[in-house]
Design a protein around this motif. Structure first.
Motif, PDB file in Angstrom:
ATOM      1  N   ALA A 151       0.866  -1.171   0.000  1.00 45.79           N
ATOM      2  CA  ALA A 151       0.000   0.000   0.000  1.00 45.79           C
ATOM      3  C   ALA A 151       0.909   1.229   0.000  1.00 45.79           C
ATOM      4  N   PHE A 152       0.424   2.310  -0.601  1.00 53.04           N
ATOM      5  CA  PHE A 152       1.252   3.522  -0.662  1.00 53.04           C
ATOM      6  C   PHE A 152       0.376   4.763  -0.607  1.00 53.04           C
ATOM      7  N   ALA A 188      -3.001   7.419  -8.872  1.00 53.74           N
ATOM      8  CA  ALA A 188      -3.735   6.872  -7.723  1.00 53.74           C
ATOM      9  C   ALA A 188      -3.740   7.864  -6.565  1.00 53.74           C
ATOM     10  N   VAL A 189      -2.607   8.503  -6.330  1.00 54.44           N
ATOM     11  CA  VAL A 189      -2.521   9.478  -5.239  1.00 54.44           C
ATOM     12  C   VAL A 189      -3.345  10.720  -5.571  1.00 54.44           C
ATOM     13  N   ARG A 190      -3.208  11.230  -6.790  1.00 53.44           N
ATOM     14  CA  ARG A 190      -3.896  12.472  -7.174  1.00 53.44           C
ATOM     15  C   ARG A 190      -5.398  12.308  -7.349  1.00 53.44           C
ATOM     16  N   HIS A 191      -5.796  11.220  -8.003  1.00 52.03           N
ATOM     17  CA  HIS A 191      -7.197  11.078  -8.396  1.00 52.03           C
ATOM     18  C   HIS A 191      -7.923   9.926  -7.716  1.00 52.03           C
ATOM     19  N   GLY A 192      -7.209   9.114  -6.981  1.00 52.50           N
ATOM     20  CA  GLY A 192      -7.803   7.900  -6.431  1.00 52.50           C
ATOM     21  C   GLY A 192      -7.938   7.878  -4.936  1.00 52.50           C
ATOM     22  N   GLY A 193      -8.074   9.032  -4.330  1.00 51.83           N
ATOM     23  CA  GLY A 193      -8.301   9.059  -2.888  1.00 51.83           C
ATOM     24  C   GLY A 193      -7.044   9.234  -2.056  1.00 51.83           C
ATOM     25  N   GLY A 194      -5.923   9.556  -2.683  1.00 53.95           N
ATOM     26  CA  GLY A 194      -4.711   9.851  -1.918  1.00 53.95           C
ATOM     27  C   GLY A 194      -3.834   8.666  -1.587  1.00 53.95           C
ATOM     28  N   ARG A 195      -4.271   7.477  -1.957  1.00 49.25           N
ATOM     29  CA  ARG A 195      -3.469   6.288  -1.675  1.00 49.25           C
ATOM     30  C   ARG A 195      -3.827   5.202  -2.676  1.00 49.25           C
ATOM     31  N   GLY A 196      -3.021   4.155  -2.677  1.00 48.64           N
ATOM     32  CA  GLY A 196      -3.276   3.052  -3.593  1.00 48.64           C
ATOM     33  C   GLY A 196      -2.553   1.803  -3.154  1.00 48.64           C
ATOM     34  N   TRP A 197      -2.647   0.783  -3.980  1.00 55.04           N
ATOM     35  CA  TRP A 197      -2.009  -0.506  -3.709  1.00 55.04           C
ATOM     36  C   TRP A 197      -1.311  -0.947  -4.972  1.00 55.04           C
ATOM     37  N   LEU A 198      -0.083  -1.398  -4.831  1.00 56.32           N
ATOM     38  CA  LEU A 198       0.705  -1.870  -5.963  1.00 56.32           C
ATOM     39  C   LEU A 198       1.088  -3.321  -5.745  1.00 56.32           C
ATOM     40  N   ARG A 199       0.944  -4.102  -6.797  1.00 49.78           N
ATOM     41  CA  ARG A 199       1.452  -5.474  -6.812  1.00 49.78           C
ATOM     42  C   ARG A 199       2.286  -5.627  -8.068  1.00 49.78           C
ATOM     43  N   GLU A 228       0.200  -4.160 -11.158  1.00 46.16           N
ATOM     44  CA  GLU A 228      -1.185  -3.755 -10.970  1.00 46.16           C
ATOM     45  C   GLU A 228      -1.228  -2.655  -9.922  1.00 46.16           C
ATOM     46  N   VAL A 229      -1.867  -1.550 -10.273  1.00 43.94           N
ATOM     47  CA  VAL A 229      -2.037  -0.428  -9.349  1.00 43.94           C
ATOM     48  C   VAL A 229      -3.533  -0.214  -9.175  1.00 43.94           C
ATOM     49  N   ALA A 230      -3.982  -0.180  -7.925  1.00 39.44           N
ATOM     50  CA  ALA A 230      -5.408  -0.026  -7.628  1.00 39.44           C
ATOM     51  C   ALA A 230      -5.617   1.116  -6.652  1.00 39.44           C
ATOM     52  N   ASP A 231      -6.797   1.740  -6.745  1.00 42.10           N
ATOM     53  CA  ASP A 231      -7.158   2.782  -5.798  1.00 42.10           C
ATOM     54  C   ASP A 231      -8.642   2.681  -5.492  1.00 42.10           C
ATOM     55  N   VAL A 239      -5.465  -0.706 -12.675  1.00 40.11           N
ATOM     56  CA  VAL A 239      -4.759  -0.701 -13.954  1.00 40.11           C
ATOM     57  C   VAL A 239      -3.680  -1.766 -13.888  1.00 40.11           C
ATOM     58  N   ARG A 240      -3.652  -2.620 -14.903  1.00 42.72           N
ATOM     59  CA  ARG A 240      -2.634  -3.668 -14.996  1.00 42.72           C
ATOM     60  C   ARG A 240      -1.833  -3.449 -16.268  1.00 42.72           C
ATOM     61  N   ILE A 241      -0.518  -3.374 -16.120  1.00 41.91           N
ATOM     62  CA  ILE A 241       0.372  -3.230 -17.268  1.00 41.91           C
ATOM     63  C   ILE A 241       1.350  -4.393 -17.296  1.00 41.91           C
ATOM     64  N   THR A 242       1.848  -4.698 -18.486  1.00 42.64           N
ATOM     65  CA  THR A 242       2.809  -5.781 -18.626  1.00 42.64           C
ATOM     66  C   THR A 242       3.979  -5.360 -19.500  1.00 42.64           C
ATOM     67  N   ALA A 243       5.091  -6.010 -19.234  1.00 39.37           N
ATOM     68  CA  ALA A 243       6.281  -5.861 -20.070  1.00 39.37           C
ATOM     69  C   ALA A 243       6.834  -7.256 -20.309  1.00 39.37           C
ATOM     70  N   GLY A 244       7.035  -7.584 -21.560  1.00 42.33           N
ATOM     71  CA  GLY A 244       7.620  -8.876 -21.893  1.00 42.33           C
ATOM     72  C   GLY A 244       9.098  -8.892 -21.547  1.00 42.33           C
TER      73      GLY A 244
END
Length: 151
Positions: free
Chosen positions: A24-25, A65-76, A87-90, A137-142
């Motif tokens: 969480a951040f 996530a910090v600016r628009h998602g309630g000031g905090r988020g979760w990263l995996r 994956e970043v969630a808010d 939001v989920r992003i990937t890099a090969g």
């Protein structure tokens, strides 16, 4: 003597993705998270411009996530097969369908609105799920191929 039944069917247990970061951040942890992501992504094999692009995309997502998602988020962040997945969630108010559907580049003089566009451009694939309960939001890099997939 063994407890195993020699006649029991054998099952293959799928290999779980390797979870690298689950954290969480809030604004105070943005820099720390970015450094952790950089170290983990590099250790998994991303280097050079691909590493820089992936980290920049994640930085845009955690900043959003910090600016628009309630000031905090979760990263995996995890390593799955030949992919690095983040994956970043808010728990913000979500992104409107119109905004999600707009894939055009923001105007050069636009002060905001670059985060999702940059994340999409700098990674191999991006998925967004958004509702009034928040955005993920989920992003990937090969890690093997440098070819980008269709978005």
């Amino acid at each position: 003597m063994t407890n195993a039944d020699p006649h029991a069917p054998r099952t293959v247990v799928p290999i779980e993705p390797a979870l690298l970061i689950a954290k969480a951040f809030d604004q105070a942890q943005v820099t720390e998270i970015r450094h952790s992501v950089t170290s983990c992504a590099h250790a998994c094999g991303l280097t050079g411009q691909r590493l820089d692009d992936f980290v920049l995309a994640i930085n845009e997502l955690i900043t959003n996530a910090v600016r628009h998602g309630g000031g905090r988020g979760w990263l995996r962040l995890w390593h799955e097969s030949s992919l690095l997945v983040c994956e970043v969630a808010d728990h913000g108010h979500g992104i409107s369908p119109q905004r999600l559907g707009d894939r055009s580049r923001p105007a050069p003089d636009t002060a905001g609105g670059w985060g999702l566009w940059l994340a999409r451009e700098l990674t191999d694939a991006m998925e967004v799920v958004s509702s009034a309960a928040g955005t993920t939001v989920r992003i990937t890099a090969g890690l093997v191929s440098h070819k980008r997939t269709t978005r």
